[in-house]
Structures are given as structure tokens and as C-alpha cells.
Design an enzyme around this catalytic site. Structure first.
Site, short mmCIF file in Angstrom:
data_model
loop_
_atom_site.label_atom_id
_atom_site.label_comp_id
_atom_site.label_asym_id
_atom_site.label_seq_id
_atom_site.Cartn_x
_atom_site.Cartn_y
_atom_site.Cartn_z
N ARG A 136 -2.83 9.87 13.06
CA ARG A 136 -2.19 8.93 13.98
C ARG A 136 -0.74 8.67 13.56
O ARG A 136 -0.34 9.00 12.44
CB ARG A 136 -2.97 7.62 14.01
CG ARG A 136 -4.30 7.73 14.77
CD ARG A 136 -5.09 6.46 14.70
NE ARG A 136 -6.22 6.49 15.62
CZ ARG A 136 -7.24 5.64 15.59
NH1 ARG A 136 -7.27 4.68 14.65
NH2 ARG A 136 -8.21 5.74 16.46
N HIS A 137 0.01 8.07 14.45
CA HIS A 137 1.41 7.76 14.19
C HIS A 137 1.53 6.91 12.93
O HIS A 137 0.74 5.98 12.71
CB HIS A 137 1.99 7.01 15.39
CG HIS A 137 3.45 6.73 15.28
ND1 HIS A 137 3.95 5.50 14.93
CD2 HIS A 137 4.52 7.55 15.46
CE1 HIS A 137 5.27 5.56 14.90
NE2 HIS A 137 5.65 6.78 15.23
N GLY A 138 2.51 7.24 12.08
CA GLY A 138 2.65 6.54 10.81
C GLY A 138 2.88 5.06 10.94
O GLY A 138 2.53 4.27 10.07
#
Length: 412
Positions: A242-244
Site C-alpha cells: 500500500r501507499h507509504g
């Protein structure tokens, strides 16, 4: 695929004189990845790179035969000339000083203090040639509390925070697959050298340029740092694929019948295109998915919804659908697919070469392009000391008798 440039001959015959760095000569004392990559980029911009190695060769040569671990040497040291020189001997250092007087750049990535102890540090070399750009890459910098810490890519990944944010929340920290710290440093080193060369055109003077591996990767943590600050300075959990910063949804790697596919939708247009591809247009008005904020709040539902749908289709089917609907995506490809990538071969960013040690291999060209100039042909990396005589005698004017004497003494 481009086979016609597999064995173009000596570097001097490749037409490098027409390229931006034509006429620039670089002494490359660096080893492993970051320094050699910086000088490789310079070579592919037309610079003459003279790689100076100890009699045993630099570390990557020593890895030969260990599971192909020496192949990176071929990838990073093409289009360079190889000479051997014992820099621990007085005559070896004297010969280096003689060379330094007639070059533009020296690149090294030894531990801090090594070249000073040998008597070939920036102060000594720039005294011999005030126009010299002395470029140094280290793990943590030439000063500061961490100056003398051992630095390899994995240790810098650990120290820089990269490992702490890589992996899944319920698992241990994981190193990044590629050697990010080495290559980020190499790219910054190249940029620093270019900046110093530009300055020298204005001032006529060289300077010391230094790059730290740790400092080179910090900015790449920006998404994770945003989440860190949003949490009031509390370190966030690892986010897996997932997006950081957990600020995008969908943003993940989803299953397919025959592998995985990465999908990102960072605005309503992308998300609505995904819904159209899925034939779920009715979800546009679902209050959970109306905008980015609500989608991020319902990330689990979105990942389940998208993953259940992609799992029923092959990667090829998904790619065709997403290209038709302009959904940002990419299939997760194996290395064999990447090495044979028809797009990169057509652009000549990957090329086949016949290497004297490794046979028929694929090697990268520089990713930097210069309008009106085709990528330089790739010349296989030289054998250890292959250009000793042509460099020391023909290029730097060493008397042949003196050359032979130095060779007999083991200096060369």
C-alpha cells in the site's frame, strides 16, 4: 532487439567525441556500485574513463564464479579503460599524481580518511591540479558522528529507515530488493560532478564534491514521513504494497489468475475508469467511495472488492482492459520478462553484447538521452589492466623503459 552493436570495438572508435562530455578525462578509483555507476553515466556521455584497480582487481572482479555475482562488473564498467596501479607504493602514488595533472575528475568511494593516509587525498591532488574535481562517495559523509561506520547497501538501508518501512505490518523489516542506497548515491555523485564541472567553467577552479549514501535516500521516504508527521511524530507501521503514507486507494498489488498486477488510482477520474473496466459504475455514488478521502477510510473494502475481481482474470486480460480504460496499472513481471523487454530493447536502453568473460549478455545503456545523438554503443568491460600500456605510455607519456621497470617492480 539491437544486435548490431554487440561488439563495436575500442571505446575510442564509438564516436564519443560528439557527446556532451567529450574531452573530459576521469580517473576512476571507485569500486562495487555507486562510484562505478556515476562514472558509467559519464562514459556514456562521452567522457574518457580510466579505471584504476589494484593488482587483484576491484572487489566485483573477485566475486567471479559465485552465482554470477561478478556480472555487475560487466554492467557498470563497460566503455572504460582498465589499468592496474599499486597505490600503496611511493612510485604508484607518484604515477597517480602525474596522471592527475592532466585529467578533469577523480572519483573514489573509499572509507573516509583512506586516501589522505595514502597521501592522495583531495588537498594533495588539488595542489597538483587546482582544476581537478575530486569526487568522493561514502556511506555517511566525510564528517559527523557516523563518519567511520561501516557502510554497505544493506547497512545503509537499515540506518536510513528504508528497512523499517519495507514489508508488511505483521512481519519483520525487509531490505529493498535492489541496491537502492548505492545507486541513489551514484546518481547524486554524477549530478555533483556535473555541477562542479559547470562551476569550473566559470571560475577555472575545481573542488571537492562529496555524496553520502544515507543522505541520498532520505528524500525518497517522503510519503512515509508525511504519515509520520500526521501521526504526531509516531513511527507508522509498515504498509506492505500500500501507499507509504496510506494516502491513496486503491493502491496495491492485486492477485490475477497467473500472477499479480499493481493498480493505483490517485483521483476520481482514475477510480471511475477502474469502475468502468470492472462494470461496476453504480459504485461511483457509493458514499464510501465518493472521493479520495472516503476511499482511504474504506481501504480494506476497496482492496477486497478489486482483488476479488482481478483474481478471476489473467494479467493479459487485465492489462488489455486497463489500457482501454486508461487505468494506471502494471503487471508484476519477473526478471526474465524485464531482461527481454521489447520496449527497452527497441529504445536501445538494453542491448545484447558479446562479453569475453560472460558470453552473450544483456547490458543497460545510460537512461540519459541527448537529443540528436543515439545512445553510445556498449563496449564490454575490459580485462584487468588491459589498457596499461596504452594509458600509461601513449596517453600519459610514460617512457617505455620506465613503464617496463615499473611493471617489473610490481607498481603496475
Amino acid at each position: 532487439m539491437s544486435d548490431d552493436l554487440s561488439n563495436p570495438g575500442p571505446a575510442s572508435d564509438t564516436g564519443a567525441r560528439h557527446y556532451p562530455l567529450a574531452g573530459i578525462t576521469v580517473l576512476d578509483l571507485s569500486h562495487i556500485y555507486n562510484g562505478p555507476y556515476a562514472t558509467f553515466l559519464m562514459a556514456m556521455a562521452g567522457a574518457e574513463i580510466i579505471k584504476i584497480e589494484p593488482h587483484t582487481g576491484e572487489h566485483l572482479r573477485v566475486r567471479a564464479g559465485i552465482g554470477g555475482a561478478a556480472l555487475p562488473f560487466a554492467m557498470l564498467n563497460g566503455n572504460k579503460k582498465s589499468v592496474t596501479l599499486d597505490l600503496k607504493s611511493e612510485k604508484g602514488r607518484d604515477l597517480l599524481l602525474r596522471m592527475v595533472r592532466d585529467v578533469d575528475v577523480l572519483v573514489e568511494n573509499f572509507a573516509p580518511g583512506v586516501t589522505e593516509r595514502l597521501g592522495i587525498g583531495p588537498a594533495q591532488l588539488q595542489k597538483a591540479n587546482p582544476r581537478l574535481i575530486y569526487a568522493s562517495s561514502t556511506g555517511y559523509g566525510r564528517s559527523g558522528p557516523y563518519r567511520d561506520y561501516p557502510a554497505m547497501d544493506i547497512t545503509v538501508q537499515a540506518m536510513s529507515g528504508i528497512m523499517s518501512i519495507t514489508g508488511f505490518p505483521d512481519g519483520p523489516p525487509v531490505k529493498s530488493g535492489p541496491a537502492l542506497c548505492d545507486f541513489f548515491a551514484g546518481i547524486h555523485l554524477y549530478g555533483g560532478i556535473m555541477t562542479a564541472l559547470y562551476e569550473r567553467e566559470v571560475t577555472g577552479k575545481g573542488r571537492l564534491v562529496e555524496v553520502s549514501m544515507q543522505e541520498s535516500v532520505y528524500a525518497s521516504l517522503c510519503s512515509n514521513l508525511a504519515l509520520y508527521h500526521a501521526n504526531g511524530g509516531k513511527a507508522p507501521a509498515r504498509t506492505g504494497n500500500r501507499h507509504g503514507g496510506l494516502a491513496e486507494s486503491p493502491y496495491n498489488v492485486y492477485p490475477a489468475k497467473d500472477g499479480y498486477i499493481a493498480i493505483i488510482c490517485n483521483n476520481n477520474r482514475h477510480f471511475h475508469a477502474l469502475l468502468d473496466a470492472m462494470k461496476r459504475e453504480e459504485l461511483r455514488d457509493d458514499p464510501r467511495f465518493t472521493d479520495l478521502r472516503t476511499r482511504v477510510a474504506h481501504m480494506e473494502e476497496i482492496d477486497r472488492l478489486v482483488g476479488d475481481w482481478t483474481a478471476q482474470r489473467t494479467k493479459a486480460e487485465l492489462v488489455a482492459l486497463f489500457l482501454a480504460h486508461r487505468v494506471p496499472h502494471a503487471p508484476v513481471r519477473d526478471l526474465d520478462e524485464v531482461v527481454l523487454d521489447p520496449h527497452m530493447h527497441e529504445r536501445r536502453s538494453l542491448q545484447w553484447i558479446d562479453h569475453p568473460d560472460f558470453g552473450r549478455i544483456v547490458v543497460q545503456n545510460s537512461p540519459i538521452r541527448y537529443e540528436g545523438l543515439a545512445p553510445l554503443p556498449l563496449v564490454p568491460s575490459s580485462r584487468l589492466g588491459e589498457q596499461n600500456e596504452s594509458v600509461f605510455v601513449d596517453r600519459f607519456g610514460l617512457d617505455r623503459d620506465e613503464f617496463e621497470a615499473l611493471r617489473q617492480e610490481g607498481v603496475i
